[in-house]
Motif scaffolding. Structure first.
Motif, mmCIF file in Angstrom:
data_model
loop_
_atom_site.group_PDB
_atom_site.id
_atom_site.type_symbol
_atom_site.label_atom_id
_atom_site.label_comp_id
_atom_site.label_asym_id
_atom_site.label_seq_id
_atom_site.Cartn_x
_atom_site.Cartn_y
_atom_site.Cartn_z
ATOM 1 N N ALA A 199 17.328 15.300 -51.274
ATOM 2 C CA ALA A 199 17.543 16.528 -52.040
ATOM 3 C C ALA A 199 16.895 16.459 -53.414
ATOM 4 C CB ALA A 199 19.043 16.801 -52.174
ATOM 5 N N GLN A 200 16.804 15.261 -53.997
ATOM 6 C CA GLN A 200 16.230 15.136 -55.331
ATOM 7 C C GLN A 200 14.727 15.390 -55.364
ATOM 8 O OE1 GLN A 200 17.838 12.355 -58.214
ATOM 9 N NE2 GLN A 200 19.241 11.577 -56.671
ATOM 10 N N LEU A 201 14.111 15.495 -54.193
ATOM 11 C CA LEU A 201 12.717 15.947 -54.164
ATOM 12 C C LEU A 201 12.594 17.363 -54.712
ATOM 13 C CD1 LEU A 201 11.663 14.608 -50.643
ATOM 14 C CD2 LEU A 201 10.824 13.789 -52.848
ATOM 15 N N ARG A 202 13.718 18.071 -54.763
ATOM 16 C CA ARG A 202 13.729 19.440 -55.305
ATOM 17 C C ARG A 202 13.266 19.485 -56.754
ATOM 18 N NH1 ARG A 202 13.552 23.501 -57.563
ATOM 19 N NH2 ARG A 202 14.747 25.432 -57.315
ATOM 20 N N TRP A 203 13.392 18.357 -57.482
ATOM 21 C CA TRP A 203 13.053 18.372 -58.904
ATOM 22 C C TRP A 203 12.022 17.330 -59.312
ATOM 23 C CZ3 TRP A 203 18.296 18.183 -57.282
ATOM 24 C CH2 TRP A 203 18.960 19.417 -57.340
ATOM 25 N N VAL A 204 11.576 16.475 -58.407
ATOM 26 C CA VAL A 204 10.770 15.327 -58.805
ATOM 27 C C VAL A 204 9.409 15.726 -59.387
ATOM 28 C CG1 VAL A 204 9.660 14.954 -56.544
ATOM 29 C CG2 VAL A 204 10.083 12.998 -58.051
ATOM 30 N N ALA A 205 8.854 16.861 -58.971
ATOM 31 C CA ALA A 205 7.556 17.309 -59.501
ATOM 32 C C ALA A 205 7.699 18.589 -60.309
ATOM 33 C CB ALA A 205 6.563 17.516 -58.360
ATOM 34 N N GLY A 206 8.891 18.830 -60.840
ATOM 35 C CA GLY A 206 9.153 20.048 -61.594
ATOM 36 C C GLY A 206 9.943 21.035 -60.750
ATOM 37 N N TYR B 232 10.293 23.180 -53.641
ATOM 38 C CA TYR B 232 10.192 23.372 -52.190
ATOM 39 C C TYR B 232 8.796 23.127 -51.662
ATOM 40 C CZ TYR B 232 14.961 24.781 -52.363
ATOM 41 O OH TYR B 232 16.303 24.767 -52.550
ATOM 42 N N LEU B 233 7.833 23.036 -52.550
ATOM 43 C CA LEU B 233 6.528 22.534 -52.133
ATOM 44 C C LEU B 233 6.648 21.049 -51.782
ATOM 45 C CD1 LEU B 233 3.440 22.821 -51.831
ATOM 46 C CD2 LEU B 233 3.257 22.237 -54.262
ATOM 47 N N VAL B 234 7.381 20.305 -52.612
ATOM 48 C CA VAL B 234 7.553 18.864 -52.385
ATOM 49 C C VAL B 234 8.494 18.608 -51.212
ATOM 50 C CG1 VAL B 234 8.334 16.709 -53.421
ATOM 51 C CG2 VAL B 234 7.139 18.390 -54.825
ATOM 52 N N LEU B 235 9.653 19.262 -51.217
ATOM 53 C CA LEU B 235 10.606 19.070 -50.131
ATOM 54 C C LEU B 235 10.006 19.519 -48.801
ATOM 55 C CD1 LEU B 235 13.452 18.046 -49.625
ATOM 56 C CD2 LEU B 235 14.313 20.346 -50.097
ATOM 57 N N GLY B 236 9.251 20.613 -48.861
ATOM 58 C CA GLY B 236 8.591 21.095 -47.651
ATOM 59 C C GLY B 236 7.559 20.116 -47.134
ATOM 60 N N SER B 237 6.887 19.414 -48.039
ATOM 61 C CA SER B 237 5.873 18.449 -47.605
ATOM 62 C C SER B 237 6.491 17.335 -46.774
ATOM 63 C CB SER B 237 5.148 17.856 -48.820
ATOM 64 O OG SER B 237 5.981 16.970 -49.556
ATOM 65 N N LEU B 238 7.692 16.905 -47.165
ATOM 66 C CA LEU B 238 8.379 15.864 -46.391
ATOM 67 C C LEU B 238 8.799 16.382 -45.025
ATOM 68 C CD1 LEU B 238 9.815 13.173 -45.925
ATOM 69 C CD2 LEU B 238 11.774 14.089 -47.201
ATOM 70 N N ILE B 239 9.404 17.552 -45.005
ATOM 71 C CA ILE B 239 9.906 18.103 -43.745
ATOM 72 C C ILE B 239 8.757 18.390 -42.786
ATOM 73 C CG2 ILE B 239 11.109 20.068 -42.705
ATOM 74 C CD1 ILE B 239 12.781 20.223 -45.279
ATOM 75 N N VAL B 240 7.692 19.002 -43.309
ATOM 76 C CA VAL B 240 6.551 19.346 -42.455
ATOM 77 C C VAL B 240 5.889 18.080 -41.903
ATOM 78 C CG1 VAL B 240 4.214 20.288 -42.495
ATOM 79 C CG2 VAL B 240 6.096 21.596 -43.469
ATOM 80 N N SER C 173 6.910 10.022 -57.355
ATOM 81 C CA SER C 173 7.169 9.516 -58.711
ATOM 82 C C SER C 173 6.031 8.623 -59.217
ATOM 83 C CB SER C 173 8.469 8.718 -58.738
ATOM 84 O OG SER C 173 9.569 9.521 -58.388
ATOM 85 N N LEU C 174 5.376 7.891 -58.316
ATOM 86 C CA LEU C 174 4.397 6.893 -58.731
ATOM 87 C C LEU C 174 2.944 7.357 -58.632
ATOM 88 C CD1 LEU C 174 5.918 3.667 -57.092
ATOM 89 C CD2 LEU C 174 6.210 4.522 -59.430
ATOM 90 N N PHE C 175 2.657 8.309 -57.746
ATOM 91 C CA PHE C 175 1.273 8.739 -57.533
ATOM 92 C C PHE C 175 1.035 10.127 -58.121
ATOM 93 C CE2 PHE C 175 1.988 5.568 -54.257
ATOM 94 C CZ PHE C 175 0.806 4.839 -54.277
ATOM 95 N N PRO C 176 -0.203 10.390 -58.581
ATOM 96 C CA PRO C 176 -0.517 11.696 -59.194
ATOM 97 C C PRO C 176 -0.718 12.785 -58.138
ATOM 98 C CG PRO C 176 -2.474 10.306 -59.192
ATOM 99 C CD PRO C 176 -1.355 9.454 -58.654
ATOM 100 N N MET C 177 0.338 13.080 -57.406
ATOM 101 C CA MET C 177 0.263 14.107 -56.364
ATOM 102 C C MET C 177 0.201 15.511 -56.959
ATOM 103 S SD MET C 177 0.488 12.612 -53.306
ATOM 104 C CE MET C 177 1.308 13.739 -52.196
ATOM 105 N N ALA C 178 0.953 15.731 -58.021
ATOM 106 C CA ALA C 178 1.099 17.070 -58.589
ATOM 107 C C ALA C 178 0.121 17.272 -59.739
ATOM 108 C CB ALA C 178 2.526 17.270 -59.066
ATOM 109 N N SER C 179 -0.891 18.078 -59.521
ATOM 110 C CA SER C 179 -1.880 18.364 -60.570
ATOM 111 C C SER C 179 -1.344 19.320 -61.620
ATOM 112 C CB SER C 179 -3.130 18.988 -59.929
ATOM 113 O OG SER C 179 -2.810 20.171 -59.227
ATOM 114 N N TRP C 180 -0.183 19.936 -61.336
ATOM 115 C CA TRP C 180 0.369 20.950 -62.241
ATOM 116 C C TRP C 180 1.342 20.379 -63.254
ATOM 117 C CZ3 TRP C 180 0.888 20.684 -56.991
ATOM 118 C CH2 TRP C 180 2.102 20.200 -56.503
ATOM 119 N N VAL C 181 1.719 19.109 -63.112
ATOM 120 C CA VAL C 181 2.702 18.499 -64.028
ATOM 121 C C VAL C 181 2.001 18.009 -65.293
ATOM 122 C CG1 VAL C 181 4.371 16.646 -64.304
ATOM 123 C CG2 VAL C 181 4.235 17.872 -62.139
#
Length: 312
Positions: free
Chosen positions: A157-164, A169-177, A304-312
């Protein structure tokens, strides 16, 4: 004797269609819930209610699954512990859900609550003690249940906030998909081409072809989601770097398969096929979420460790 080679492929085909249809329905339903929760804002009340339901249902399935031999875990204790850990994830005064980015330093509320839950379980075990031979087995089952349901679900659930909060749901969706796409890929190629078993003693239905299908599908769906969905959430957001998207999918695929095997370990050791008879062809909630729950902490670490989110 002549009809069996024809009937078996037909049965496999029906099972495959059933799993694909149900998977599509479940993912679409989650998508609708996540859409409305995204509109509400960073407090994520819909996700909270969903996690509380999953925590209670998962606690019931796990405690019933483990009630064998000398294990007698108490549903109420496991459910209260798991719910407490989920609620700790939403503790705004301690920073969760209130910041633009949540990294590894924001795991304090979850770990503090987990520590208190462990203390309570030990205390209840001491109060219930009557004679040697059962207390440690039951306590161990309760601790494992809280970790598997409460902690793993909280980390997911904490993926809901890890990248802002806006990208939750972009992050949480990536895991589920990626995880469920890997499940579908494993089931599809495993049923169509699988012959050599991956681990026949632990999970006789899994094959090496299925493992290949899981990795390919996870990598593909991860790349697809993280390439084309960021602009959908925000026109100014760029796609995640494709090497990281593919690597993320492969990691999710590998860990998801391990999660599936680990849940199979629990079921095989207690002599049961499914965690619960919730849905034909899928089993219970824990059978549906095994790859997602087990992969949640790894996905959190990856973001948390890799630069996945270019928007942060």
């Amino acid at each position: 004797m002549q009809s069996s080679p024809v009937v078996q492929p037909a049965k496999k085909s029906r099972n495959l269609r059933w799993r694909l249809i149900i998977s599509a329905i479940l993912i679409s339903s989650l998508g609708i819930l996540f859409y409305f929760d995204h509109k509400i804002g960073r407090s994520a009340p819909v996700l909270l209610l969903l996690c509380l339901f999953l925590a209670i249902r998962g606690s019931w399935e796990m405690t019933n699954l483990l009630k064998t031999r000398s294990f007698q875990p108490k549903f109420l204790l496991v459910a209260l512990g798991s719910v407490s850990i989920i609620l700790a994830t939403w503790l705004k005064p301690l920073g969760i859900g209130e910041t633009q980015g949540v990294d590894l330093s924001y795991l304090g509320p979850t770990m503090l609550t987990f520590s208190l839950v462990m203390m309570a379980l030990f205390m209840m075990s001491a109060l219930r003690f009557r004679e040697p031979g059962q207390s440690m087995e039951t306590l161990s089952a309760e601790i494992m249940s809280v970790v598997y349901v409460g902690v793993f679900l909280s980390m997911t659930a904490q993926l809901r906030w890890v990248a802002g909060p806006q990208a939750g749901y972009l992050v949480l969706g990536s895991l589920i998909v990626a995880a469920k796409g890997g499940d579908v890929g494993a089931f599809t190629l495993g049923k169509l081409f699988g012959r050599k078993k991956l681990n026949p003693l632990l999970s006789p239905g899994k094959t090496w072809w299925g493992a290949r299908g899981a990795l390919v599908a996870s990598a593909f769906f991860s790349w697809l989601w993280l390439t084309y969905m960021p602009p959908v959430f925000n026109p100014n957001w760029e796609a995640c770097p494709w090497p990281l998207s593919i690597l993320y999918g492969i990691v999710v695929g590998v860990v998801g398969m391990l999660g599936d095997l680990c849940e199979s370990l629990i079921k095989r050791d207690v002599g049961k096929k499914d965690s619960a008879p919730l849905m034909p062809g899928f089993g219970g909630i824990l059978d549906i979420l095994d790859s997602v729950l087990y992969t949640g902490p790894v996905a959190y670490l990856f973001w948390s460790l890799f630069p996945m989110a270019s928007w942060v």
